[in-house]
Design an enzyme around this catalytic site. Structure first.
Site, short mmCIF file in Angstrom:
data_model
loop_
_atom_site.label_atom_id
_atom_site.label_comp_id
_atom_site.label_asym_id
_atom_site.label_seq_id
_atom_site.Cartn_x
_atom_site.Cartn_y
_atom_site.Cartn_z
N GLU A 199 -0.40 -14.25 9.48
CA GLU A 199 0.32 -13.14 9.30
C GLU A 199 2.02 -13.18 9.27
OE1 GLU A 199 -1.98 -9.38 11.73
OE2 GLU A 199 -0.30 -10.29 12.60
N LYS A 216 6.01 -6.99 14.63
CA LYS A 216 5.17 -7.81 13.52
C LYS A 216 5.18 -6.83 12.30
CE LYS A 216 1.23 -7.21 13.01
NZ LYS A 216 0.16 -7.88 13.49
N HIS A 234 -11.36 8.87 -7.68
CA HIS A 234 -10.92 8.03 -8.66
C HIS A 234 -9.35 8.38 -9.06
CE1 HIS A 234 -11.48 5.70 -12.05
NE2 HIS A 234 -11.04 6.67 -12.91
N CYS A 269 2.21 -5.74 22.51
CA CYS A 269 1.77 -5.12 21.40
C CYS A 269 3.29 -4.47 20.84
CB CYS A 269 1.12 -3.72 21.58
SG CYS A 269 0.63 -2.75 20.09
N CYS A 294 2.32 -6.47 17.96
CA CYS A 294 1.75 -5.64 16.96
C CYS A 294 3.08 -4.75 16.18
CB CYS A 294 0.91 -4.40 17.16
SG CYS A 294 -0.18 -5.12 18.62
N TYR A 317 -5.00 -15.14 13.25
CA TYR A 317 -4.01 -13.82 12.92
C TYR A 317 -2.66 -14.10 12.91
CZ TYR A 317 -7.72 -10.41 14.75
OH TYR A 317 -9.03 -9.75 14.97
N GLU A 344 -12.97 3.09 -4.14
CA GLU A 344 -14.07 3.78 -4.74
C GLU A 344 -15.19 2.75 -4.97
OE1 GLU A 344 -13.67 5.25 -8.98
OE2 GLU A 344 -11.55 4.29 -8.87
#
Ligand code: NDP
Length: 451
Positions: A181, A50, A434, A42, A47, A177, A439
Protein backbone atom coordinates in the site's frame (compact mmCIF):
# COMPACT_ATOMS: atom_id res chain seq x y z
CA UNK A 1 -17.60 -9.85 46.28
CA UNK A 2 -18.08 -6.33 45.02
CA UNK A 3 -15.89 -4.78 42.33
CA UNK A 4 -15.18 -1.20 41.28
CA UNK A 5 -16.44 -2.04 37.78
CA UNK A 6 -18.25 -4.81 35.94
CA UNK A 7 -15.78 -4.45 33.09
CA UNK A 8 -12.32 -2.94 32.80
CA UNK A 9 -11.02 -2.63 29.24
CA UNK A 10 -7.29 -2.23 28.58
CA UNK A 11 -6.79 -0.53 25.22
CA UNK A 12 -8.79 2.21 23.49
CA UNK A 13 -8.66 1.01 19.87
CA UNK A 14 -11.47 -0.25 17.69
CA UNK A 15 -12.12 -3.49 19.60
CA UNK A 16 -11.79 -2.05 23.11
CA UNK A 17 -13.88 1.06 22.53
CA UNK A 18 -16.66 -0.89 20.83
CA UNK A 19 -16.81 -3.46 23.63
CA UNK A 20 -16.80 -0.70 26.27
CA UNK A 21 -19.59 1.18 24.52
CA UNK A 22 -21.94 -1.74 23.90
CA UNK A 23 -21.37 -3.08 27.40
CA UNK A 24 -22.08 0.36 28.91
CA UNK A 25 -25.24 0.63 26.81
CA UNK A 26 -26.43 -2.55 28.54
CA UNK A 27 -26.15 -0.76 31.87
CA UNK A 28 -22.83 -2.30 32.78
CA UNK A 29 -20.33 -0.20 34.79
CA UNK A 30 -17.28 0.15 32.57
CA UNK A 31 -13.80 1.69 32.76
CA UNK A 32 -11.15 1.85 30.04
CA UNK A 33 -7.43 2.63 30.16
CA UNK A 34 -5.43 3.83 27.15
CA UNK A 35 -1.78 4.87 27.38
CA UNK A 36 -1.63 6.49 23.94
CA UNK A 37 -4.22 8.13 21.72
CA UNK A 38 -7.83 6.93 21.57
CA UNK A 39 -8.81 5.21 18.34
CA UNK A 40 -5.88 2.80 18.21
CA UNK A 41 -3.95 1.67 15.16
CA UNK A 42 -6.83 1.99 12.70
CA UNK A 43 -7.70 5.60 13.45
CA UNK A 44 -4.37 7.04 14.53
CA UNK A 45 -1.67 5.21 12.57
CA UNK A 46 -3.34 2.76 10.23
CA UNK A 47 -6.42 2.40 8.05
CA UNK A 48 -7.70 5.96 8.27
CA UNK A 49 -4.55 8.06 7.67
CA UNK A 50 -3.37 5.43 5.17
CA UNK A 51 -6.57 5.71 3.14
CA UNK A 52 -6.38 9.50 3.16
CA UNK A 53 -2.83 9.18 1.82
CA UNK A 54 -4.07 6.80 -0.87
CA UNK A 55 -6.62 9.43 -1.92
CA UNK A 56 -3.94 12.14 -1.92
CA UNK A 57 -1.62 10.00 -4.01
CA UNK A 58 -4.20 9.30 -6.72
CA UNK A 59 -4.77 12.90 -7.80
CA UNK A 60 -1.71 13.20 -10.06
CA UNK A 61 -3.00 10.32 -12.19
CA UNK A 62 -6.49 11.79 -12.18
CA UNK A 63 -5.18 15.08 -13.54
CA UNK A 64 -3.44 13.21 -16.37
CA UNK A 65 -6.65 11.33 -17.12
CA UNK A 66 -8.64 14.56 -17.02
CA UNK A 67 -6.28 16.04 -19.62
CA UNK A 68 -6.98 13.05 -21.85
CA UNK A 69 -10.71 13.72 -21.39
CA UNK A 70 -10.26 17.24 -22.72
CA UNK A 71 -9.71 19.20 -19.52
CA UNK A 72 -7.10 21.91 -19.63
CA UNK A 73 -5.37 21.07 -16.30
CA UNK A 74 -1.81 20.72 -15.16
CA UNK A 75 -0.69 18.61 -12.17
CA UNK A 76 1.21 21.27 -10.17
CA UNK A 77 3.05 20.01 -7.12
CA UNK A 78 2.06 18.21 -3.94
CA UNK A 79 2.35 20.19 -0.69
CA UNK A 80 3.14 17.63 2.03
CA UNK A 81 2.92 20.21 4.83
CA UNK A 82 -0.53 21.35 3.77
CA UNK A 83 -1.77 17.76 3.51
CA UNK A 84 -0.11 16.69 6.77
CA UNK A 85 -1.66 19.57 8.75
CA UNK A 86 -5.12 18.67 7.46
CA UNK A 87 -4.50 14.95 8.02
CA UNK A 88 -3.57 15.43 11.66
CA UNK A 89 -6.48 17.81 12.25
CA UNK A 90 -8.74 15.04 10.95
CA UNK A 91 -7.13 12.45 13.23
CA UNK A 92 -7.59 14.81 16.19
CA UNK A 93 -11.25 15.15 15.25
CA UNK A 94 -11.69 11.38 15.06
CA UNK A 95 -9.89 10.84 18.36
CA UNK A 96 -12.31 13.36 19.88
CA UNK A 97 -15.20 11.29 18.58
CA UNK A 98 -13.78 8.15 20.19
CA UNK A 99 -13.35 9.95 23.50
CA UNK A 100 -16.86 11.37 23.13
CA UNK A 101 -18.34 7.89 22.58
CA UNK A 102 -16.85 6.74 25.88
CA UNK A 103 -17.86 9.87 27.77
CA UNK A 104 -21.41 9.87 26.43
CA UNK A 105 -21.84 6.27 27.53
CA UNK A 106 -20.47 6.95 31.03
CA UNK A 107 -17.35 4.85 30.54
CA UNK A 108 -14.73 6.08 33.01
CA UNK A 109 -11.40 6.58 31.24
CA UNK A 110 -7.81 6.53 32.49
CA UNK A 111 -5.20 8.04 30.17
CA UNK A 112 -2.40 5.77 31.27
CA UNK A 113 -0.95 2.32 30.88
CA UNK A 114 -2.65 -0.51 32.73
CA UNK A 115 -1.66 -4.07 33.50
CA UNK A 116 -3.14 -7.03 35.28
CA UNK A 117 -2.34 -7.36 38.98
CA UNK A 118 -4.56 -10.41 39.52
CA UNK A 119 -7.56 -12.06 37.90
CA UNK A 120 -9.86 -9.20 38.93
CA UNK A 121 -7.45 -6.30 39.46
CA UNK A 122 -5.89 -3.82 37.08
CA UNK A 123 -2.93 -1.71 38.12
CA UNK A 124 -2.57 1.69 36.48
CA UNK A 125 0.81 3.32 35.75
CA UNK A 126 0.36 5.70 38.71
CA UNK A 127 0.04 2.70 41.03
CA UNK A 128 -3.74 2.95 41.51
CA UNK A 129 -5.51 -0.38 41.57
CA UNK A 130 -9.04 -0.97 40.25
CA UNK A 131 -11.05 -4.13 40.52
CA UNK A 132 -13.44 -5.51 37.94
CA UNK A 133 -15.59 -8.59 37.55
CA UNK A 134 -14.32 -8.95 33.98
CA UNK A 135 -11.20 -7.62 32.27
CA UNK A 136 -10.89 -7.25 28.51
CA UNK A 137 -7.46 -6.90 26.91
CA UNK A 138 -7.60 -5.09 23.56
CA UNK A 139 -4.08 -3.72 23.25
CA UNK A 140 -3.59 -4.36 19.53
CA UNK A 141 -0.29 -4.85 17.75
CA UNK A 142 2.91 -3.02 16.92
CA UNK A 143 5.29 -3.03 13.93
CA UNK A 144 8.25 -5.39 14.14
CA UNK A 145 11.48 -4.92 12.22
CA UNK A 146 14.47 -7.20 11.76
CA UNK A 147 17.71 -6.25 13.49
CA UNK A 148 20.97 -5.92 11.55
CA UNK A 149 23.69 -3.28 11.26
CA UNK A 150 22.00 0.08 10.70
CA UNK A 151 18.42 -1.18 10.94
CA UNK A 152 17.64 1.55 13.48
CA UNK A 153 17.83 4.09 10.62
CA UNK A 154 14.58 2.79 9.14
CA UNK A 155 11.11 4.03 10.01
CA UNK A 156 7.90 1.98 10.22
CA UNK A 157 4.31 2.74 9.29
CA UNK A 158 3.99 4.43 12.71
CA UNK A 159 6.32 7.25 11.67
CA UNK A 160 5.35 7.68 8.04
CA UNK A 161 2.45 10.02 8.84
CA UNK A 162 4.82 12.37 10.69
CA UNK A 163 7.64 12.81 8.16
CA UNK A 164 9.02 16.34 8.27
CA UNK A 165 9.30 16.41 4.53
CA UNK A 166 8.40 14.10 1.73
CA UNK A 167 11.55 12.19 0.66
CA UNK A 168 12.73 12.32 -2.92
CA UNK A 169 13.72 8.66 -2.81
CA UNK A 170 12.42 5.93 -0.57
CA UNK A 171 12.99 2.21 -0.03
CA UNK A 172 10.12 0.13 1.32
CA UNK A 173 10.96 -3.33 2.64
CA UNK A 174 8.33 -6.09 2.78
CA UNK A 175 5.68 -7.57 0.53
CA UNK A 176 2.58 -7.56 2.73
CA UNK A 177 -0.43 -5.21 2.90
CA UNK A 178 1.44 -2.31 4.43
CA UNK A 179 4.53 -2.42 2.20
CA UNK A 180 2.50 -2.68 -1.00
CA UNK A 181 0.00 0.00 0.00
CA UNK A 182 2.75 2.47 0.89
CA UNK A 183 4.76 1.69 -2.24
CA UNK A 184 1.71 2.82 -4.23
CA UNK A 185 1.13 5.86 -2.03
CA UNK A 186 4.69 7.13 -2.15
CA UNK A 187 5.00 6.49 -5.87
CA UNK A 188 1.74 8.38 -6.46
CA UNK A 189 2.96 11.31 -4.39
CA UNK A 190 5.96 11.62 -6.67
CA UNK A 191 8.55 9.91 -4.48
CA UNK A 192 10.99 7.71 -6.43
CA UNK A 193 10.00 4.45 -4.75
CA UNK A 194 11.93 1.21 -4.53
CA UNK A 195 10.47 -1.91 -2.88
CA UNK A 196 12.41 -4.98 -1.77
CA UNK A 197 10.56 -8.20 -1.04
CA UNK A 198 12.44 -11.32 0.00
CA UNK A 199 9.95 -13.79 -1.56
CA UNK A 200 9.06 -14.68 -5.14
CA UNK A 201 5.90 -12.56 -5.34
CA UNK A 202 4.31 -9.84 -3.18
CA UNK A 203 1.14 -10.39 -1.11
CA UNK A 204 1.84 -13.97 -0.15
CA UNK A 205 -1.30 -15.94 0.64
CA UNK A 206 -3.58 -14.08 -1.75
CA UNK A 207 -4.74 -15.44 -5.13
CA UNK A 208 -1.66 -15.85 -7.36
CA UNK A 209 -3.23 -14.36 -10.47
CA UNK A 210 -4.47 -11.32 -8.52
CA UNK A 211 -1.16 -10.62 -6.84
CA UNK A 212 0.67 -11.14 -10.13
CA UNK A 213 -1.46 -8.46 -11.76
CA UNK A 214 -0.98 -6.04 -8.85
CA UNK A 215 2.76 -6.59 -9.01
CA UNK A 216 2.82 -5.91 -12.79
CA UNK A 217 0.67 -2.81 -12.45
CA UNK A 218 2.77 -1.46 -9.58
CA UNK A 219 5.91 -1.82 -11.71
CA UNK A 220 4.13 -0.29 -14.70
CA UNK A 221 3.15 2.73 -12.64
CA UNK A 222 6.73 3.33 -11.56
CA UNK A 223 7.47 1.34 -8.39
CA UNK A 224 10.94 -0.18 -8.71
CA UNK A 225 10.04 -3.59 -7.27
CA UNK A 226 12.82 -6.09 -6.57
CA UNK A 227 11.61 -9.60 -5.74
CA UNK A 228 13.85 -12.11 -3.99
CA UNK A 229 15.68 -9.17 -2.45
CA UNK A 230 16.28 -8.07 1.12
CA UNK A 231 18.44 -5.55 2.98
CA UNK A 232 21.81 -6.72 4.27
CA UNK A 233 23.22 -3.59 5.80
CA UNK A 234 22.47 0.11 6.17
CA UNK A 235 24.42 3.16 7.33
CA UNK A 236 24.03 6.90 7.41
CA UNK A 237 25.81 8.73 4.61
CA UNK A 238 25.34 12.49 4.95
CA UNK A 239 21.59 13.05 5.08
CA UNK A 240 20.93 9.83 3.16
CA UNK A 241 20.81 6.15 4.05
CA UNK A 242 23.18 3.81 2.25
CA UNK A 243 21.66 0.39 1.72
CA UNK A 244 23.34 -2.81 0.66
CA UNK A 245 20.94 -5.42 -0.71
CA UNK A 246 21.19 -9.20 -0.95
CA UNK A 247 21.31 -8.90 -4.76
CA UNK A 248 24.56 -6.92 -4.46
CA UNK A 249 22.95 -3.52 -5.18
CA UNK A 250 24.19 -0.54 -3.17
CA UNK A 251 21.98 2.53 -3.17
CA UNK A 252 21.31 5.77 -1.31
CA UNK A 253 17.79 6.60 -0.15
CA UNK A 254 16.32 9.59 1.69
CA UNK A 255 14.09 7.27 3.74
CA UNK A 256 13.80 3.56 4.37
CA UNK A 257 10.59 2.06 5.74
CA UNK A 258 10.27 -1.47 7.04
CA UNK A 259 6.81 -3.05 6.74
CA UNK A 260 7.91 -6.48 7.88
CA UNK A 261 4.92 -7.47 9.95
CA UNK A 262 3.27 -6.66 13.25
CA UNK A 263 3.42 -8.31 16.61
CA UNK A 264 0.78 -8.58 19.37
CA UNK A 265 1.15 -5.88 22.00
CA UNK A 266 1.13 -8.17 25.01
CA UNK A 267 4.43 -7.60 26.82
CA UNK A 268 4.42 -6.15 30.32
CA UNK A 269 0.71 -6.74 30.85
CA UNK A 270 1.26 -9.12 33.75
CA UNK A 271 0.05 -12.10 31.72
CA UNK A 272 2.86 -14.48 32.61
CA UNK A 273 2.45 -13.80 36.36
CA UNK A 274 -1.22 -14.78 36.06
CA UNK A 275 -0.50 -17.84 33.94
CA UNK A 276 -2.25 -16.49 30.84
CA UNK A 277 -0.91 -18.38 27.85
CA UNK A 278 0.69 -16.72 24.82
CA UNK A 279 1.43 -18.50 21.55
CA UNK A 280 4.73 -18.56 19.64
CA UNK A 281 3.92 -15.24 17.96
CA UNK A 282 3.31 -13.73 21.41
CA UNK A 283 -0.46 -13.54 20.92
CA UNK A 284 -2.82 -14.10 23.84
CA UNK A 285 -4.41 -17.53 23.49
CA UNK A 286 -8.22 -17.37 23.70
CA UNK A 287 -11.08 -19.78 23.11
CA UNK A 288 -13.98 -19.32 20.68
CA UNK A 289 -15.54 -16.78 23.08
CA UNK A 290 -12.31 -14.75 23.37
CA UNK A 291 -11.80 -16.05 26.92
CA UNK A 292 -8.25 -16.66 28.19
CA UNK A 293 -7.29 -19.49 30.55
CA UNK A 294 -8.15 -17.15 33.45
CA UNK A 295 -11.98 -17.09 33.32
CA UNK A 296 -12.41 -13.39 34.22
CA UNK A 297 -9.94 -12.23 31.55
CA UNK A 298 -10.83 -11.96 27.87
CA UNK A 299 -8.92 -10.60 24.86
CA UNK A 300 -9.99 -9.33 21.43
CA UNK A 301 -8.40 -7.84 18.33
CA UNK A 302 -4.81 -7.94 17.05
CA UNK A 303 -3.42 -8.90 20.46
CA UNK A 304 -5.01 -12.32 19.84
CA UNK A 305 -3.62 -12.50 16.26
CA UNK A 306 -6.68 -14.20 14.77
CA UNK A 307 -7.69 -12.10 11.74
CA UNK A 308 -5.98 -8.75 12.18
CA UNK A 309 -8.55 -6.39 10.74
CA UNK A 310 -10.45 -3.55 12.43
CA UNK A 311 -13.96 -4.80 11.59
CA UNK A 312 -13.00 -8.21 12.98
CA UNK A 313 -11.77 -6.71 16.27
CA UNK A 314 -15.08 -4.85 16.50
CA UNK A 315 -17.05 -8.07 15.91
CA UNK A 316 -14.95 -9.88 18.52
CA UNK A 317 -15.62 -7.07 21.00
CA UNK A 318 -19.36 -7.24 20.41
CA UNK A 319 -19.43 -11.04 20.63
CA UNK A 320 -17.59 -10.76 23.96
CA UNK A 321 -20.27 -8.40 25.33
CA UNK A 322 -23.07 -10.64 24.05
CA UNK A 323 -21.42 -13.65 25.69
CA UNK A 324 -20.55 -12.10 29.03
CA UNK A 325 -23.23 -9.48 29.63
CA UNK A 326 -26.22 -10.82 27.68
CA UNK A 327 -25.83 -14.45 28.74
CA UNK A 328 -25.80 -15.47 25.09
CA UNK A 329 -22.55 -17.28 24.26
CA UNK A 330 -21.52 -15.92 20.84
CA UNK A 331 -18.40 -16.74 18.84
CA UNK A 332 -17.12 -14.17 16.41
CA UNK A 333 -17.46 -15.48 12.85
CA UNK A 334 -14.07 -15.64 11.15
CA UNK A 335 -15.31 -17.32 7.96
CA UNK A 336 -15.50 -15.61 4.55
CA UNK A 337 -14.32 -12.18 5.63
CA UNK A 338 -14.22 -9.77 2.69
CA UNK A 339 -11.22 -7.48 2.70
CA UNK A 340 -9.53 -4.86 0.58
CA UNK A 341 -5.90 -4.02 0.03
CA UNK A 342 -5.46 -0.43 -0.99
CA UNK A 343 -2.69 -1.01 -3.45
CA UNK A 344 -2.84 0.80 -6.77
CA UNK A 345 -4.71 -0.94 -8.34
CA UNK A 346 -6.81 -1.94 -5.38
CA UNK A 347 -7.67 -5.55 -4.54
CA UNK A 348 -10.92 -6.78 -3.04
CA UNK A 349 -11.09 -10.38 -2.01
CA UNK A 350 -13.37 -12.82 -0.22
CA UNK A 351 -13.05 -16.56 0.28
CA UNK A 352 -10.45 -18.93 -1.07
CA UNK A 353 -7.68 -18.22 -3.55
CA UNK A 354 -7.59 -20.48 -6.61
CA UNK A 355 -4.61 -22.30 -5.11
CA UNK A 356 -6.23 -22.91 -1.71
CA UNK A 357 -9.55 -23.97 -3.25
CA UNK A 358 -7.88 -26.41 -5.64
CA UNK A 359 -6.19 -28.10 -2.70
CA UNK A 360 -9.55 -28.58 -1.05
CA UNK A 361 -11.76 -29.80 -3.92
CA UNK A 362 -12.38 -29.78 -7.68
CA UNK A 363 -12.99 -26.30 -8.96
CA UNK A 364 -13.85 -24.22 -12.01
CA UNK A 365 -12.08 -20.90 -12.47
CA UNK A 366 -13.83 -18.01 -14.17
CA UNK A 367 -11.61 -15.02 -14.83
CA UNK A 368 -11.31 -12.09 -17.14
CA UNK A 369 -8.71 -9.38 -17.36
CA UNK A 370 -9.30 -6.28 -19.46
CA UNK A 371 -8.64 -2.57 -19.84
CA UNK A 372 -11.48 -0.70 -18.13
CA UNK A 373 -13.34 1.91 -20.16
CA UNK A 374 -12.50 4.99 -18.10
CA UNK A 375 -8.75 4.41 -18.03
CA UNK A 376 -8.53 2.94 -21.55
CA UNK A 377 -10.14 6.10 -22.97
CA UNK A 378 -7.51 8.13 -21.13
CA UNK A 379 -4.81 6.04 -22.79
CA UNK A 380 -3.71 4.11 -19.72
CA UNK A 381 -2.55 0.55 -20.26
CA UNK A 382 -3.90 -0.47 -16.83
CA UNK A 383 -5.74 -3.80 -16.63
CA UNK A 384 -8.28 -5.08 -14.14
CA UNK A 385 -9.17 -8.62 -13.04
CA UNK A 386 -12.53 -10.16 -12.13
CA UNK A 387 -12.28 -13.73 -10.90
CA UNK A 388 -14.59 -16.34 -9.40
CA UNK A 389 -13.58 -19.72 -7.99
CA UNK A 390 -16.48 -22.17 -8.15
CA UNK A 391 -16.94 -25.56 -6.49
CA UNK A 392 -17.64 -28.24 -9.12
CA UNK A 393 -19.62 -30.28 -6.61
CA UNK A 394 -21.83 -27.64 -4.96
CA UNK A 395 -21.60 -24.84 -7.59
CA UNK A 396 -20.96 -22.44 -4.70
CA UNK A 397 -18.67 -19.49 -5.30
CA UNK A 398 -15.74 -20.29 -3.01
CA UNK A 399 -13.75 -17.16 -3.75
CA UNK A 400 -14.11 -13.83 -5.50
CA UNK A 401 -11.06 -11.72 -6.34
CA UNK A 402 -11.20 -8.28 -7.89
CA UNK A 403 -8.23 -6.13 -8.89
CA UNK A 404 -9.58 -2.81 -10.08
CA UNK A 405 -10.13 0.79 -9.06
CA UNK A 406 -12.86 0.67 -6.40
CA UNK A 407 -12.37 -3.07 -5.76
CA UNK A 408 -12.84 -2.50 -2.01
CA UNK A 409 -16.31 -1.07 -2.61
CA UNK A 410 -17.21 -3.91 -5.00
CA UNK A 411 -16.07 -6.75 -2.75
CA UNK A 412 -18.20 -5.50 0.15
CA UNK A 413 -21.27 -6.27 -1.97
CA UNK A 414 -19.98 -9.42 -3.67
CA UNK A 415 -19.04 -10.55 -0.15
CA UNK A 416 -22.71 -10.62 0.86
CA UNK A 417 -23.53 -13.04 -1.96
CA UNK A 418 -20.54 -15.27 -1.22
CA UNK A 419 -21.32 -15.24 2.51
CA UNK A 420 -24.91 -16.26 1.70
CA UNK A 421 -23.56 -19.26 -0.19
CA UNK A 422 -24.43 -18.01 -3.69
CA UNK A 423 -23.76 -20.41 -6.54
CA UNK A 424 -22.28 -19.54 -9.91
CA UNK A 425 -25.80 -19.85 -11.30
CA UNK A 426 -27.05 -17.26 -8.75
CA UNK A 427 -24.41 -14.87 -10.08
CA UNK A 428 -25.41 -15.74 -13.67
CA UNK A 429 -29.10 -15.01 -13.17
CA UNK A 430 -28.32 -11.55 -11.83
CA UNK A 431 -28.68 -9.00 -14.62
CA UNK A 432 -25.50 -7.08 -15.47
CA UNK A 433 -25.21 -3.40 -14.59
CA UNK A 434 -23.93 -1.86 -17.79
CA UNK A 435 -21.43 -0.40 -18.47
CA UNK A 436 -19.44 -1.23 -15.36
CA UNK A 437 -16.32 -3.27 -14.63
CA UNK A 438 -18.06 -5.53 -12.13
CA UNK A 439 -20.72 -6.65 -14.62
CA UNK A 440 -18.13 -9.20 -15.71
CA UNK A 441 -18.80 -11.02 -12.44
CA UNK A 442 -22.26 -12.02 -13.75
CA UNK A 443 -21.41 -12.52 -17.43
CA UNK A 444 -18.49 -14.98 -17.40
CA UNK A 445 -19.92 -18.05 -19.16
CA UNK A 446 -17.04 -20.49 -19.64
CA UNK A 447 -14.40 -21.53 -17.14
CA UNK A 448 -10.85 -20.53 -18.11
CA UNK A 449 -9.59 -23.67 -16.38
CA UNK A 450 -10.64 -26.45 -14.09
CA UNK A 451 -8.53 -28.01 -11.40
P1 NDP B 1 2.32 -8.85 6.76
O1 NDP B 1 2.55 -9.93 7.73
O2 NDP B 1 1.15 -8.83 5.87
O3 NDP B 1 3.61 -8.71 5.83
C1 NDP B 1 4.91 -8.67 6.32
C2 NDP B 1 5.86 -8.69 5.15
O4 NDP B 1 7.18 -8.49 5.61
C3 NDP B 1 5.84 -10.01 4.40
O5 NDP B 1 5.98 -9.73 3.03
C4 NDP B 1 7.06 -10.73 4.97
O6 NDP B 1 7.65 -11.62 4.06
C5 NDP B 1 8.00 -9.57 5.19
N1 NDP B 1 8.98 -9.84 6.22
C6 NDP B 1 8.79 -10.35 7.46
N2 NDP B 1 9.95 -10.43 8.13
C7 NDP B 1 10.90 -9.95 7.32
C8 NDP B 1 12.30 -9.79 7.43
N3 NDP B 1 12.94 -10.12 8.54
N4 NDP B 1 12.99 -9.28 6.37
C9 NDP B 1 12.32 -8.94 5.25
N5 NDP B 1 11.02 -9.08 5.06
C10 NDP B 1 10.30 -9.58 6.09
O7 NDP B 1 2.41 -7.54 7.64
P2 NDP B 1 2.05 -6.03 7.40
O8 NDP B 1 2.94 -5.32 8.34
O9 NDP B 1 2.07 -5.65 5.96
O10 NDP B 1 0.54 -5.96 7.89
C11 NDP B 1 0.17 -6.44 9.17
C12 NDP B 1 -1.30 -6.77 9.24
O11 NDP B 1 -2.03 -5.56 9.26
C13 NDP B 1 -1.83 -7.54 8.04
O12 NDP B 1 -1.71 -8.92 8.21
C14 NDP B 1 -3.26 -7.11 7.99
O13 NDP B 1 -4.04 -7.99 8.74
C15 NDP B 1 -3.26 -5.74 8.62
N6 NDP B 1 -3.45 -4.70 7.60
C16 NDP B 1 -4.60 -4.67 6.86
C17 NDP B 1 -4.78 -3.71 5.89
C18 NDP B 1 -6.02 -3.71 5.06
O14 NDP B 1 -6.97 -4.36 5.44
N7 NDP B 1 -6.05 -3.00 3.94
C19 NDP B 1 -3.77 -2.69 5.63
C20 NDP B 1 -2.60 -2.81 6.46
C21 NDP B 1 -2.47 -3.78 7.39
P3 NDP B 1 7.14 -13.14 3.88
O15 NDP B 1 5.91 -13.06 3.01
O16 NDP B 1 8.27 -13.80 3.20
O17 NDP B 1 6.88 -13.67 5.25
Amino acid sequence: MSFDYDLFVIGGGSGGVRAARVAAQRGVKVALAEEDRYGGTCVIRGCVPKKLMVFASEYAGMVEDAQAYGWDLSPGSFDWDRFKTKLHAELDRLEGIYRGILENNSVETFDQRAKLADAHTVELADGTRKTAKHILIATGGWPVTPEFPGSELAITSNEIFHLEKLPETMLIVGGGYIACEFAGIMNGLGVKTTQYYRGAQILRGFDDEARGLISEEMCQSGVDLHLGTNVLEMRKEGDKIWVKATNGDENLFDQVMFATGRSPNADGLGLEELGIERDRAGAIVVDQYSQTGVPSVYAVGDVTNRVNLTPVAIREGMAFVETVFAGNPTSPDHELIPTAIFTQPEMGTVGLSEEAAAEQEEIEVYATSFKPMQQAFAGRAQRVLMKLIVSKATRKVLGCHIVAPGAGEMIQLAGIAVKMGATKEDFDRTVAVHPTMSEELVTMKTPVRTA
